[in-house]
Enzyme design. Structure first.
Site, PDB file in Angstrom:
ATOM      1  N   GLU A 283       0.796  -1.181  -0.095  1.00 38.95           N
ATOM      2  CA  GLU A 283       0.066  -0.019  -0.042  1.00 38.95           C
ATOM      3  C   GLU A 283       0.920   1.261  -0.023  1.00 38.95           C
ATOM      4  O   GLU A 283       0.532   2.350  -0.727  1.00 38.95           O
ATOM      5  CB  GLU A 283      -1.020  -0.025   1.012  1.00 38.95           C
ATOM      6  N   GLU A 286       2.005   1.744  -3.428  1.00 30.14           N
ATOM      7  CA  GLU A 286       1.054   2.227  -4.419  1.00 30.14           C
ATOM      8  C   GLU A 286       1.019   3.817  -3.883  1.00 30.14           C
ATOM      9  O   GLU A 286       0.530   4.518  -5.242  1.00 30.14           O
ATOM     10  CB  GLU A 286      -0.208   1.356  -4.042  1.00 30.14           C
ATOM     11  N   CYS A 303      -8.965  -2.544   3.598  1.00 29.98           N
ATOM     12  CA  CYS A 303      -8.630  -3.706   4.221  1.00 29.98           C
ATOM     13  C   CYS A 303     -10.045  -4.363   5.171  1.00 29.98           C
ATOM     14  O   CYS A 303     -10.211  -5.298   5.581  1.00 29.98           O
ATOM     15  CB  CYS A 303      -7.483  -4.060   5.289  1.00 29.98           C
ATOM     16  N   SER A 323      -7.441   1.825  -2.478  1.00 29.80           N
ATOM     17  CA  SER A 323      -6.158   0.973  -2.671  1.00 29.80           C
ATOM     18  C   SER A 323      -6.844  -0.259  -3.351  1.00 29.80           C
ATOM     19  O   SER A 323      -7.655  -0.850  -3.072  1.00 29.80           O
ATOM     20  CB  SER A 323      -5.483   0.515  -1.371  1.00 29.80           C
ATOM     21  N   LYS A 362     -16.057 -10.477   7.127  1.00 27.70           N
ATOM     22  CA  LYS A 362     -15.069 -11.309   6.426  1.00 27.70           C
ATOM     23  C   LYS A 362     -15.414 -12.367   6.039  1.00 27.70           C
ATOM     24  O   LYS A 362     -14.761 -13.063   4.951  1.00 27.70           O
ATOM     25  CB  LYS A 362     -13.684 -11.424   7.506  1.00 27.70           C
ATOM     26  N   GLU A 365     -16.823 -11.545   2.452  1.00 31.40           N
ATOM     27  CA  GLU A 365     -15.571 -11.065   1.678  1.00 31.40           C
ATOM     28  C   GLU A 365     -14.895 -12.152   1.050  1.00 31.40           C
ATOM     29  O   GLU A 365     -14.672 -12.676   0.000  1.00 31.40           O
ATOM     30  CB  GLU A 365     -14.421 -10.547   2.429  1.00 31.40           C
ATOM     31  N   GLU A 370     -14.550 -12.717  -7.051  1.00 31.37           N
ATOM     32  CA  GLU A 370     -13.173 -12.325  -7.571  1.00 31.37           C
ATOM     33  C   GLU A 370     -12.228 -13.133  -6.551  1.00 31.37           C
ATOM     34  O   GLU A 370     -11.283 -13.435  -6.839  1.00 31.37           O
ATOM     35  CB  GLU A 370     -12.924 -11.107  -7.750  1.00 31.37           C
ATOM     36  N   CYS A 508     -11.194  -2.820  14.176  1.00 29.36           N
ATOM     37  CA  CYS A 508     -11.286  -4.205  14.375  1.00 29.36           C
ATOM     38  C   CYS A 508     -11.518  -4.750  15.752  1.00 29.36           C
ATOM     39  O   CYS A 508     -12.088  -5.720  16.059  1.00 29.36           O
ATOM     40  CB  CYS A 508     -10.224  -5.203  13.667  1.00 29.36           C
TER      41      CYS A 508
HETATM   42 FE1  HC0 Z   1      -8.628  -6.375  10.959  1.00 28.82          FE
HETATM   43 FE2  HC0 Z   1      -7.077  -6.693   9.260  1.00 28.82          FE
HETATM   44  S1  HC0 Z   1      -6.872  -5.402  10.933  1.00 28.82           S
HETATM   45  S2  HC0 Z   1      -9.275  -5.834   8.814  1.00 28.82           S
HETATM   46  O1  HC0 Z   1      -8.943  -4.501  11.103  1.00 28.82           O
HETATM   47  O2  HC0 Z   1      -6.010  -4.600   7.439  1.00 28.82           O
HETATM   48  O3  HC0 Z   1     -11.014  -8.215  10.677  1.00 28.82           O
HETATM   49  O4  HC0 Z   1      -7.798  -7.241  13.606  1.00 28.82           O
HETATM   50  O5  HC0 Z   1      -7.546  -9.046  10.313  1.00 28.82           O
HETATM   51  O6  HC0 Z   1      -7.582  -8.915   6.808  1.00 28.82           O
HETATM   52  O7  HC0 Z   1      -4.521  -7.622   9.820  1.00 28.82           O
HETATM   53  C1  HC0 Z   1     -10.218  -7.459  10.919  1.00 28.82           C
HETATM   54  C2  HC0 Z   1      -8.205  -7.077  12.566  1.00 28.82           C
HETATM   55  C3  HC0 Z   1      -7.984  -7.946  10.272  1.00 28.82           C
HETATM   56  C4  HC0 Z   1      -7.264  -7.958   7.667  1.00 28.82           C
HETATM   57  C5  HC0 Z   1      -5.175  -7.382   9.286  1.00 28.82           C
HETATM   58  C6  HC0 Z   1      -6.292  -5.582   7.921  1.00 28.82           C
END
Ligand code: HC0
Ligand code: SF4
Length: 575
Positions: A283, A286, A303, A323, A362, A365, A370, A508
């Site tokens: 990143e 980028e 993310c 990104s 997640k 996701e 894709e 998170c």
């Molecule tokens: Fe997160 Fe991650 S930090 S999104 O906030 O970037 O869920 O804890 O794992 O993938 O590393 C969540 C937390 C993750 C990812 C990482 C990011």
């Protein structure tokens, strides 16, 4: 100030305060159910619908809802009179009258506020016989299961989704006991603009909203002799998992978590933190690339999958600014199925990657076409939440507290302090700055902490000079805050070079898959403090110092943001 008396105690509180808050200032607790106030998130569900918090006010004929009745001068309140207690019990009995009696098998079982309240109020029988409703359970999404039959019409989800996240999935239809909380046109969640952030789950007091449980899928993979099962854990899991076993919020359980995962039978235990370090390399390169080639700014972090889904729905004209980096756990998944599979000489089809995440989005996701079907195999096969991992550990009768600390496996378990802070709001950009500074100036960054990016403010801003250029930075958590900033960017009113956005309040650590906080925001603060403690304890605290990452580029990926990296670690968005 207003002077009043509560349970014979005289007190003074500011004008406008509710009886409930006034009582709490002198440690008198009044039970609540629909009411929920989360100051740090500017969230206040104060609709007085459940009437569990009723109290007696001298001179008034009817009991008053303490959450919505402001104090008045000379008021005399009784919170514990027999009449108030009986009224509360009757309200809970009424709610239970049409509630499914499946408490023993409900996913919310030990965490249900309604069940706890029934126990605390000593409800021993249900006097009313209400017909149970028969709504269809919504299994349409890969993240959330919604069972309207368990809804008690508290409207916490509606307040969270409409006011804090500004997604507006739910609304209340009808009045009083007939009220139902619905999606627009009664559509299944997968057909709405839902981002699967899971914050509605985090505030739902019952089992009406829960994550899609994938624990059995993991057990199956672990018991399949043809599958090599690899697990990875997100940064925020290690500072919250302990709560599932009665440990103090903010206890760091990284070593015990790794030990538990080995005991459960995973063949390798890797760390999403490794890929967080990798994300910084990609990143940051980028960003420099965009600046040098006149690309569009700001760069938005990508993310957080709920945030990604939010901008895809709400800002389709801005699809070129996020990104293109996949999120860290997806990066790690694809590396396990390619680089690591090759090292082991195992066909990627025989590898199952399980991610343990603080997040329910997640799950969605990992199932995006894709990321799941475009490649020969999915990057990540199964995602479970912190709560689901705690359940697995309990199902295996492991005494979590007694486990001896163990280390992650090499090489995809190596990480720096920069990676672990990804778990708290502001951490991704703090990590990026630690690397950008050294790469762009060639100097050593002595003070690695960027305090301006820390803390629970919804929108944080900073201007950081590096190598003769001022970098304009914003850190945002909560989708409502993101919307307000993006609208200003669209209107050309403000601009930044780079913005970190996380859908969940706190980042998170406050994810929709974490152990329930039941409204106690000190828990989020304790988790954030633990994240920064873990960072301080790491011998390396800058992503570009991660030796395993250096090795990965040298042996396999080539240049950061280069051809192979693009192929494996970057993605596209669709409006
Ligand atoms: Fe997160 Fe991650 S930090 S999104 O906030 O970037 O869920 O804890 O794992 O993938 O590393 C969540 C937390 C993750 C990812 C990482 C990011
Ligand atoms: Fe709203 Fe998030 Fe719940 Fe979806 S998951 S309904 S976006 S609060």
């Amino acid at each position: 100030d207003i002077q009043l008396t509560i349970n014979d105690i005289s007190l003074k509180v500011p004008e406008g305060m509710s009886i409930l808050d006034a009582a709490r200032t002198i440690n008198i607790d009044i039970p609540t159910l629909c009411y929920l106030k989360l100051n740090e998130m500017h969230y206040n569900n104060n609709i007085a619908s459940c009437r569990v918090c009723v109290v007696e006010v001298e001179g008034r004929r009817n009991l008053a809802s303490s959450c919505s009745t402001p104090v008045a001068s000379g008021m005399v309140v009784k919170t514990d009179s027999l009449r108030a207690i009986q009224a509360r019990r009757a309200m809970v009995e009424l709610l239970l009258s049409d509630h499914p009696k499946s408490c023993l098998t409900c996913a919310k079982n030990m965490d249900c506020d309604l069940r706890t309240l029934a126990a605390e109020l000593g409800v021993r029988h249900i006097s009313y016989e209400g017909a149970e409703s028969e709504f269809e359970i919504d299994h349409s999404s890969s993240s959330i299961v919604r069972d309207p039959n368990k809804c008690i019409r508290c409207r916490r989800c509606e307040t969270m989704c409409n006011e804090v996240q500004t997604v507006g999935v739910y609304s209340a239809v009808g009045r009083g006991f007939e009220t139902v909380i619905k999606t627009a046109f009664d559509l299944p969640l997968s057909k709405t603009a839902c981002t699967f952030c899971g914050q509605c789950i985090a505030v739902c007091p019952t089992g009406a909203l829960v994550e899609l449980d994938q624990v059995d899928k993991v057990w199956k993979a672990l018991n399949d002799p043809n599958q090599f099962v690899v697990v990875q854990t997100a940064p925020a899991v290690r500072v919250a998992l302990g709560e599932g076993f009665g440990l103090e919020p903010g206890t760091i359980v990284t070593g015990k978590m790794v030990a538990a995962l080995r005991r459960l039978g995973f063949d390798r235990v890797f760390d999403t933190d490794f890929a967080a370090d990798l994300t910084i390399m990609e990143e940051a390169t980028e960003l420099v690339h965009r600046i040098q080639h006149g690309g569009r700014l700001p760069l938005l972090t990508s993310c957080c999958p709920a945030w990604v889904k939010f901008f895809e729905h709400q800002f389709p004209d801005l699809l070129d600014i996020p990104s293109t980096c996949k999120s860290p756990h997806e990066m790690l998944g694809v590396l396990i199925k390619s680089y690591y599979a090759k090292t082991l000489g195992i066909d990627p089809k025989n590898i199952t990657v399980v991610s343990v995440m603080p997040c329910v989005a997640k799950k969605y996701e990992a199932a995006r076409p894709e990321l799941a079907q475009g490649a020969e195999t999915a990057d990540v096969d199964i995602v479970i939440t912190t709560r689901e991992l705690a359940r697995m550990i309990r199902e295996a009768s492991i005494h979590f507290d007694h486990l001896k600390d163990q280390e992650f496996d090499h090489p995809l378990g190596e990480s720096t302090g920069a990676a672990v802070i990804f778990g708290a709001t502001g951490g991704v950009l703090e990590a990026a700055l630690r690397t950008a500074y050294e790469v762009l100036t060639g100097d050593t960054l002595e003070k690695v902490e960027f305090e301006a990016l820390r803390g629970m403010d919804g929108i944080k801003e900073a201007v950081i000079p590096i190598a003769g250029r001022d970098y304009r930075i914003a850190v945002i958590h909560g989708l409502g805050n993101a919307r307000s900033v993006l609208e200003k960017i669209q209107a050309g009113e403000i601009n930044y070079d780079v913005i970190e956005i996380m859908a969940c309040p706190g980042g998170c650590i406050g994810g929709g898959g974490q152990p329930y906080h039941h409204g106690n925001m000190e828990i989020l603060a304790a988790r954030a403090a633990a994240i920064y403690r873990e960072d301080r304890a790491k011998p390396l605290r800058k992503s570009h110092e991660n030796l395993a990452i250096k090795g990965l580029y040298k042996d396999y990926l080539g240049e950061p943001y280069g051809k192979k990296a693009h192929q494996l670690l970057h993605t596209t968005y669709t409006g």
